[in-house]
Design a protein around this motif. Sequence first.
Motif, short mmCIF file in Angstrom:
data_model
loop_
_atom_site.label_atom_id
_atom_site.label_comp_id
_atom_site.label_asym_id
_atom_site.label_seq_id
_atom_site.Cartn_x
_atom_site.Cartn_y
_atom_site.Cartn_z
N ILE A 1 -42.12 -19.85 -38.00
CA ILE A 1 -42.20 -20.79 -36.89
C ILE A 1 -43.25 -20.05 -35.97
N PRO A 2 -44.22 -20.84 -35.63
CA PRO A 2 -45.21 -20.33 -34.61
C PRO A 2 -44.59 -19.76 -33.33
N VAL B 1 -41.55 -15.14 -37.17
CA VAL B 1 -42.45 -15.91 -36.26
C VAL B 1 -43.93 -15.31 -36.77
N VAL B 2 -44.75 -16.56 -36.47
CA VAL B 2 -46.09 -16.43 -36.96
C VAL B 2 -46.81 -16.48 -35.72
N ASN B 3 -47.70 -15.39 -35.39
CA ASN B 3 -48.37 -15.30 -34.25
C ASN B 3 -49.34 -16.43 -34.01
N CYS B 4 -50.05 -16.62 -32.76
CA CYS B 4 -50.91 -17.50 -32.29
C CYS B 4 -52.22 -16.71 -31.87
N ASP B 5 -53.43 -17.24 -32.12
CA ASP B 5 -54.73 -16.47 -31.59
C ASP B 5 -54.77 -16.88 -29.91
N LYS B 6 -55.88 -16.21 -29.82
CA LYS B 6 -56.33 -16.23 -28.22
C LYS B 6 -56.47 -17.73 -27.79
N GLY C 1 -54.67 -20.25 -28.70
CA GLY C 1 -53.44 -20.79 -28.94
C GLY C 1 -53.19 -21.61 -30.27
N ASN C 2 -54.07 -21.28 -31.00
CA ASN C 2 -53.73 -21.90 -32.41
C ASN C 2 -53.03 -21.04 -33.28
N VAL C 3 -52.57 -21.46 -34.44
CA VAL C 3 -51.46 -20.72 -35.38
C VAL C 3 -52.58 -19.69 -35.79
N ASP C 4 -52.25 -18.31 -35.84
CA ASP C 4 -53.39 -17.23 -36.50
C ASP C 4 -53.16 -17.38 -37.86
N MET C 5 -54.20 -17.82 -38.67
CA MET C 5 -54.36 -18.26 -39.92
C MET C 5 -54.08 -16.83 -40.84
N SER C 6 -54.90 -15.89 -40.32
CA SER C 6 -54.60 -14.60 -41.25
C SER C 6 -53.04 -14.07 -41.31
N ASP C 7 -52.38 -14.47 -40.07
CA ASP C 7 -51.03 -13.90 -40.02
C ASP C 7 -49.97 -14.95 -40.74
N LEU C 8 -50.55 -16.08 -40.73
CA LEU C 8 -49.75 -17.05 -41.64
C LEU C 8 -49.93 -16.83 -43.07
N LYS C 9 -51.20 -16.73 -43.42
CA LYS C 9 -51.32 -16.28 -44.89
C LYS C 9 -50.60 -14.99 -45.35
N ALA C 10 -50.63 -14.31 -44.67
CA ALA C 10 -50.02 -12.76 -44.87
C ALA C 10 -48.57 -13.13 -44.85
N LYS C 11 -48.10 -13.74 -43.74
CA LYS C 11 -46.40 -13.78 -44.17
C LYS C 11 -45.86 -14.75 -44.98
N ALA C 12 -46.84 -15.93 -45.25
CA ALA C 12 -46.50 -16.66 -46.40
C ALA C 12 -46.44 -16.12 -47.83
N GLU C 13 -47.53 -15.06 -48.14
CA GLU C 13 -47.45 -14.35 -49.15
C GLU C 13 -46.51 -13.41 -49.24
N GLU C 14 -45.91 -13.00 -48.08
CA GLU C 14 -44.95 -11.86 -48.08
C GLU C 14 -43.55 -12.37 -48.41
N VAL D 1 -53.47 -29.01 -28.24
CA VAL D 1 -54.68 -29.16 -28.92
C VAL D 1 -54.47 -29.77 -30.29
N TYR D 2 -55.46 -30.21 -30.83
CA TYR D 2 -55.43 -30.76 -32.27
C TYR D 2 -56.07 -29.65 -32.96
N GLU D 3 -55.12 -28.82 -33.78
CA GLU D 3 -55.66 -27.68 -34.62
C GLU D 3 -56.38 -28.00 -35.56
N GLU D 4 -57.50 -27.54 -35.90
CA GLU D 4 -58.38 -27.99 -36.92
C GLU D 4 -58.06 -27.49 -38.24
N THR D 5 -56.98 -26.83 -38.29
CA THR D 5 -56.42 -25.95 -39.66
C THR D 5 -55.49 -26.65 -40.05
N ILE D 6 -54.81 -27.65 -39.26
CA ILE D 6 -53.54 -28.31 -39.95
C ILE D 6 -53.37 -28.75 -41.07
N ARG D 7 -54.21 -29.24 -41.66
CA ARG D 7 -54.22 -29.24 -43.41
C ARG D 7 -54.14 -28.04 -44.03
N GLU D 8 -55.06 -27.03 -43.64
CA GLU D 8 -55.00 -25.61 -44.53
C GLU D 8 -53.59 -25.17 -44.44
#
Length: 963
Positions: A602-603, A623-628, A630-643, A661-668
């Motif tokens: 959960i972000p 909890v997944v962090n957000c970047d400065k 306000g978007n999902v921090d993709m590096s944190d998401l990848k790390a936690k999904a892997e973990e 905002v419309y996050e650009e990485t939503i499909r990723e």
Amino acid sequence: MSNAKSLEELEQKQDFIRRHIGPSPAQVSDMLSALEVSSVQELIDQTVPASIRLEQPLTVGQSRTEVETLSYLKSVASKNKVFKSYIGQGYHPTNVPHVILRNVLENPGWYTAYTPYQPEIAQGRLESLLNFQTMTLDLTGLDLASASLLDESTAAAEAMGLAKRVSKAKKANAFFIADDVHTQTIDVVTTRAEQFGFEIIVGKAEDAVNHDIFGALFQYPTTSGEVVDITDLIAGVQSKKAIACVAADIMSLLLLKAPGKLGADVVLGSAQRFGVPMGYGGPHAAFFATRDAYKRSLPGRIIGVSKDRLGNDALRMAMQTREQHIRRDKANSNICTAQVLLANMAAFYAVYHGPQGLKTIAQRIHRFADILASGLKAKGIALKHSTWFDTLTVVSDSKDDVIARAIAKGVNFATNHEGEYSISVSETTTRADITELFDIILGEGHGLSVDAIAADVEANGSESIPASLVRDDEVLTHPNFNSYHSETDILRYIKRLESKDLSLNHSMISLGSCTMKLNATAEMIPITWPEFANLHPFCPLDQAEGYQIMINELHDWLVNITGYDAVSLQPNSGAQGEYAGLIAIRKYHESRGDAHRNVCLIPSSAHGTNPASAQMASMKIVVVNCDKNGNVDMSDLKAKAEEVSENLSCIMITYPSTHGVYEETIREICDIIHEHGGQVYMDGANMNAQVGVTSPGFIGSDVSHLNLHKTFCIPHGGGGPGVGPIGVKSHLAPFMPNHSVINVPGTNIGNGAVSAAPYGSAAILPISWAYITMMGSEGLKQATEMAIVNANYLTHELSKHFPILYRGRNNRVAHECIVDLRPLKELSGITEMDVAKRLQDYGFHSPTMSFPVAGTLMIEPTESESKGEIDRFIEAMVSIKGEIEKVISGEWSIENNPLVFAPHTQGDVLGNEWDRAYDRFYAAFPVPAVAKNKFWPTVTRIDDVYGDRNLVCSCPAVETYRD
């Protein structure tokens, strides 16, 4: 000529679209000019990522006029067969007082208000809810009541949760349910228990003490009508350090001893038969009461009495720190929407009839049950029980013949058990009805006279309520229940309370994420049609053909709009939708042998209901962090999904993001979750920025809930009702909620229910049906586009004066923006709370405050507000900025300025003493526009701390009232 006629017809069909969407073409042009774009499409291209924009338009059809829509829906409704209902089982025909029907249920002053988080401009509905709580306390005999829950069955599930939290039988993991509890309640509680990992034991009530349990649930009277003294059963449960819960019939409590007096720890039930239509299952307010010792574990909202700045009594929601928005996964429940509008109707019903009027209604119901029983017994008909309040269960060898005769006469009985049928009489039952019931059961020529039987019952007295259970204490003694019994008096009381509340019929309510948009009158009209209002949810399906047509059409449209494959309309709030969606995910994993998958990502920006719902589904939250930005921090998401890959169940994500905002990485994001074997839950709170432009299914999500009380125009009702259906991809469809009484097609038999009725709050589904019908494919997309235009215009203008916290591509926002007040707070000492309260003096409800970021305001204008109204709001915000600057410059001190004294009441402004650094007139009329439509708060700033330290959750004492 034909072309001219076609053009005229097209313009007529588009009339509703033009009326729903606030800005005129000229205003749209002006806003686009301010944004330096040449067209709406150019703005959409700049705002919404091209990769998620729909390639094909919606296919829900062309828009229809209001006349066409209502005419067609009336023809659909006419296919419902409104039989006389004696089914009971928690749902009863009722006489809705017309003064309440017209002036509350059909009144936008009541149904367009928001949850009373800004209590100074919500004192009317808060008083009505306090009446509801007082009514609950009086009738249940307990110490503390909530301001309503979703329905009786979910209230029972909440009671189980409370029991587990407070029971001292810490090692016990079983909850006992008596087998004479309503079937749908057993269903919903069992579903909840499965998610929590509790064991459910269903058995004879007297067997509760033979099990190692943390709580037990009894029905009073039982679902088959028996009135049993449960004092010893309750004591037996408590002797095991377990919690005794009682589901009670509210009307019976006028005659029966209060369950609290019998020793119950929790009492709950439905307030539906206090003047709320059956509506094919809802919406209805549940009541819930418990002991004072358990107040911190009470689910739902509590209205409390506090003081305002001038020492006047003032009402507010008490102990808000218990709520899911603050407590998140540690919250007592995920309740975000209650049933405020329906609780208010029930409260006004009690106020209108008063204690004596209610008792007369209850006595009349019971007397008819006695008359019916006496006549049947005189003819040798066997009754299952010797006690009852309103329900008789007949033991019969000729059940099928009786039911056939009943159906032929347009009458429904309850037929749950072999060789038995039940008859529940109600306040709508007449002497002629009793005669008809004799005819149905006994056949013509039975020779019984209702008048003669009634005289005999009157002469011999009744023993159908045991003497030990006859209520002997007074209830509803407060003046509010004894002062408004004429229509003139109740009308003025309703109006007096309404006048204390700011609703959408006064001004824009720009709450971010809450989407307070137009609830058009034409959409509201069908909900009070008898064909929709007066059906029992358990009537035979062939009597609900009109409902099925409407529900199926709405289902198909929502499938098209969301890009999913199936929709369940059962969840009766957004949070219930989250819960149902997570259950579907969990059952899907279990079906594949992946029951160990229990981690939910959960972000950090997520709604509080997300983690609260996840814990209800027994998921482990990461909890997944957000970047400065306000978007999902993709590096944190990848790390936690892997973990957590081996145990990943799902992610819960809101789109557009909670930051607007419309996050650009939503499909990723979706791809990453799927790669690790998880499912994507997309929170539907912000669907108003998706419809017709993109869709969760197209983006790559597996399941979403839809807030019909946001995007699809069901009004908020002052804090409820809400509707939160879920849309799912085909692989999750078999795992959507079913129902133990009425099977829901398309889901697995045995899937548990999440709401008491198979289609949840069915009576208000026509609102969303009508909205989609009248908007059509073109209008729905236009609404989304205009929501984006309005939000970006508002953002552009406010950004000249305030920092905007987050923006998306090309410096644009989606449908809402977040204004950052922290820099001004640091310079001036003026808080976001001060700004929120000062906005009330300008005639506005505050935007969403301090969510998702503390010290901010999240603002959503929606597509329904005109540029003129948006400009008026901007003017207010700019004026307030000027006031803050005067504090910064030292012209006003931090202790003496209009913001810290806001809001200003008439009594405050017109008082004898005035030692403020600013003018009285300026306090009340800070800009000329306010004088044109002044809304006066009725109390000044409320002391929250005082209210929680001195918790009073019922109507103030009579002496206070007289003063």
